[in-house]
Scaffold this active site. Structure first.
Site, PDB file in Angstrom:
ATOM      1  N   ASP A 197       0.839  -0.928  -0.349  1.00 22.96           N
ATOM      2  CA  ASP A 197       0.140  -0.301   0.043  1.00 22.96           C
ATOM      3  C   ASP A 197       0.758   1.220  -0.211  1.00 22.96           C
ATOM      4  O   ASP A 197       2.344   0.544   0.213  1.00 22.96           O
ATOM      5  CB  ASP A 197      -1.088   0.350   0.792  1.00 22.96           C
ATOM      6  CG  ASP A 197      -2.010   1.083   1.171  1.00 22.96           C
ATOM      7  OD1 ASP A 197      -2.372   1.145  -0.159  1.00 22.96           O
ATOM      8  OD2 ASP A 197      -2.217   1.577   2.417  1.00 22.96           O
ATOM      9  N   SER A 198      -0.017   2.277   0.079  1.00 28.11           N
ATOM     10  CA  SER A 198       0.888   3.803  -0.169  1.00 28.11           C
ATOM     11  C   SER A 198       1.798   3.861   1.386  1.00 28.11           C
ATOM     12  O   SER A 198       2.111   4.949   0.991  1.00 28.11           O
ATOM     13  CB  SER A 198      -0.099   4.990  -0.607  1.00 28.11           C
ATOM     14  OG  SER A 198      -1.309   4.757  -0.194  1.00 28.11           O
TER      15      SER A 198
ATOM     16  N   CYS B  65      -4.313  -1.536  -2.220  1.00 28.94           N
ATOM     17  CA  CYS B  65      -4.713   0.594  -2.372  1.00 28.94           C
ATOM     18  C   CYS B  65      -5.148   0.198  -3.029  1.00 28.94           C
ATOM     19  O   CYS B  65      -4.981  -0.180  -4.783  1.00 28.94           O
ATOM     20  CB  CYS B  65      -2.962   0.677  -2.814  1.00 28.94           C
ATOM     21  SG  CYS B  65      -2.747   2.430  -3.154  1.00 28.94           S
TER      22      CYS B  65
ATOM     23  N   GLU C  17      -3.353   9.418   8.170  1.00 26.27           N
ATOM     24  CA  GLU C  17      -2.095   8.471   8.380  1.00 26.27           C
ATOM     25  C   GLU C  17      -1.435   9.390   9.508  1.00 26.27           C
ATOM     26  O   GLU C  17      -0.674   8.724  10.057  1.00 26.27           O
ATOM     27  CB  GLU C  17      -1.293   8.988   6.532  1.00 26.27           C
ATOM     28  CG  GLU C  17       0.169   8.271   7.233  1.00 26.27           C
ATOM     29  CD  GLU C  17       0.781   6.890   6.098  1.00 26.27           C
ATOM     30  OE1 GLU C  17       1.758   6.389   5.861  1.00 26.27           O
ATOM     31  OE2 GLU C  17      -0.688   6.218   5.510  1.00 26.27           O
TER      32      GLU C  17
ATOM     33  N   CYS D  15     -10.643   3.563  -0.488  1.00 22.87           N
ATOM     34  CA  CYS D  15      -9.847   3.716  -0.175  1.00 22.87           C
ATOM     35  C   CYS D  15      -9.036   2.806   1.328  1.00 22.87           C
ATOM     36  O   CYS D  15     -10.089   3.458   2.304  1.00 22.87           O
ATOM     37  CB  CYS D  15      -9.523   5.457   0.216  1.00 22.87           C
ATOM     38  SG  CYS D  15      -7.807   5.622   0.890  1.00 22.87           S
TER      39      CYS D  15
ATOM     40  N   HIS E  23      -7.204   3.342   3.189  1.00 24.91           N
ATOM     41  CA  HIS E  23      -7.373   4.196   4.569  1.00 24.91           C
ATOM     42  C   HIS E  23      -8.333   3.976   5.549  1.00 24.91           C
ATOM     43  O   HIS E  23      -8.005   4.402   6.384  1.00 24.91           O
ATOM     44  CB  HIS E  23      -6.421   5.291   4.276  1.00 24.91           C
ATOM     45  CG  HIS E  23      -4.922   5.989   4.040  1.00 24.91           C
ATOM     46  ND1 HIS E  23      -4.774   4.629   3.319  1.00 24.91           N
ATOM     47  CD2 HIS E  23      -4.084   6.020   4.370  1.00 24.91           C
ATOM     48  CE1 HIS E  23      -2.727   4.782   3.322  1.00 24.91           C
ATOM     49  NE2 HIS E  23      -2.512   5.678   4.261  1.00 24.91           N
TER      50      HIS E  23
HETATM   51  N1  DGL Z   1      -5.003   3.367   0.840  1.00 26.65           N
HETATM   52  C1  DGL Z   1      -4.676   4.128  -0.567  1.00 26.65           C
HETATM   53  C2  DGL Z   1      -6.251   3.625  -1.373  1.00 26.65           C
HETATM   54  O1  DGL Z   1      -6.652   2.902  -1.079  1.00 26.65           O
HETATM   55  C3  DGL Z   1      -4.225   5.257  -1.195  1.00 26.65           C
HETATM   56  C4  DGL Z   1      -4.466   6.544  -0.445  1.00 26.65           C
HETATM   57  C5  DGL Z   1      -2.990   7.591  -0.251  1.00 26.65           C
HETATM   58  O2  DGL Z   1      -1.817   7.737  -0.635  1.00 26.65           O
HETATM   59  O3  DGL Z   1      -3.390   8.401  -0.981  1.00 26.65           O
HETATM   60  O4  DGL Z   1      -6.293   4.281  -2.539  1.00 26.65           O
END
Ligand code: DGL
Length: 262
Positions: free
Chosen positions: A13-14, A76, A151, A178, A180
């Site tokens: 993931d990011s 992600c 985050e 997303c 997150h």
């Molecule tokens: N967690 C990521 C997603 O599911 C992206 C979050 C990000 O880095 O903008 O899209």
């Protein structure tokens, strides 16, 4: 790999969002070695250009590939929306991606809000997914900074007010597009008074199917999906996951870096 407890799975993931998916996988995949790469040195991805995202994802998958993984998970939505197909062509192992859980939401509800990053919102993949559900009224909203604010909130205790990021509105269901956002699943459900769906469970099910592992214990979820989710994820992953991300925060602040050599 079949049914093997020796299987190795790389989760990408990011940043920390993919931990939600990882914890879903951990519910059933005992004995599997998980490697987690959270690229939070380069997060957020959600407003970056497609080309840059592709380069970063490929780099992360190469780092995971060095661990001789059997399966990779793009935990992600942004990365999946932008480059899942191209990554599948570049790597020899199966890559499981994320898909916003619009289909399960549309089975039950009509007015649906999809929350995702800007890059996911403009993707062809999301457009096609929405087109498959003509009976539902689907609105997409892409908060510019919410993933990053989450985050910062969870890693650095910066304050986070959902109403600064989310539009009000009457919806029957909210789809979290997303990973997150899933840390705030309960709060988002309360904010809208609506049922919330995310793709974590579906993705974990696909990973377990590839590993030929059945899901066993539904009655005692390890993850309760609230802000405490993050703490639970941390505990849950300790000694079970090897963190290979370059970001110091992943190794120092959140997780005690696994002592095993990697
Ligand atoms: N967690 C990521 C997603 O599911 C992206 C979050 C990000 O880095 O903008 O899209």
């Amino acid at each position: 790999m079949a049914g093997s407890t020796r299987a190795k799975v790389g989760v990408f993931d990011s940043g920390i969002g993919g931990l939600n998916v990882l914890c879903e996988c951990l519910k059933a995949a005992h004995g599997v070695t998980f490697y987690y790469f959270g690229d939070n040195c380069n997060a957020p991805y959600g407003s970056k250009g497609k080309e840059e995202i592709g380069i970063l994802v490929e780099r992360g998958l190469h780092i995971l590939a060095r661990r001789r993984i059997d399966v990779a998970v793009l935990a992600c939505n942004t990365a999946s929306a932008v480059c899942l197909e191209s990554m599948r062509r570049k790597f020899p192992f199966p890559i499981v991606g994320m898909e916003p859980a619009i289909s399960p939401a549309a089975k039950k509800f009509r007015r649906i809000l999809v929350l995702c990053t800007p890059r996911t919102a403009e993707s062809e993949r999301l457009r096609r997914l929405i087109a498959r559900h003509p009976a539902a009224e689907i609105e997409v909203f892409a908060p510019k900074d919410l993933a990053w604010a989450i985050e910062k909130n969870l890693l650095e205790k910066e304050p986070l007010l959902l109403e600064d990021h989310l539009p009000r509105g009457g919806y029957d269901a909210v789809v979290l597009g997303c990973t997150h956002y899933s840390f705030f699943r309960d709060e988002i459900a309360a904010f809208y008074g609506a049922e919330v769906f995310d793709g974590g469970e579906g993705t974990a099910a696909r990973v377990l199917a590839l590993l030929r592992i059945g899901r066993s214990n539904h009655s005692q979820p390890l993850v309760t999906r609230s802000t405490q989710t993050f703490e639970k994820c941390k505990n849950q992953t300790k000694n079970r996951v090897i963190f290979v991300g370059p970001c110091k925060k992943m190794n120092e602040t959140i997780f005690i870096s696994n002592k095993r050599s990697i």
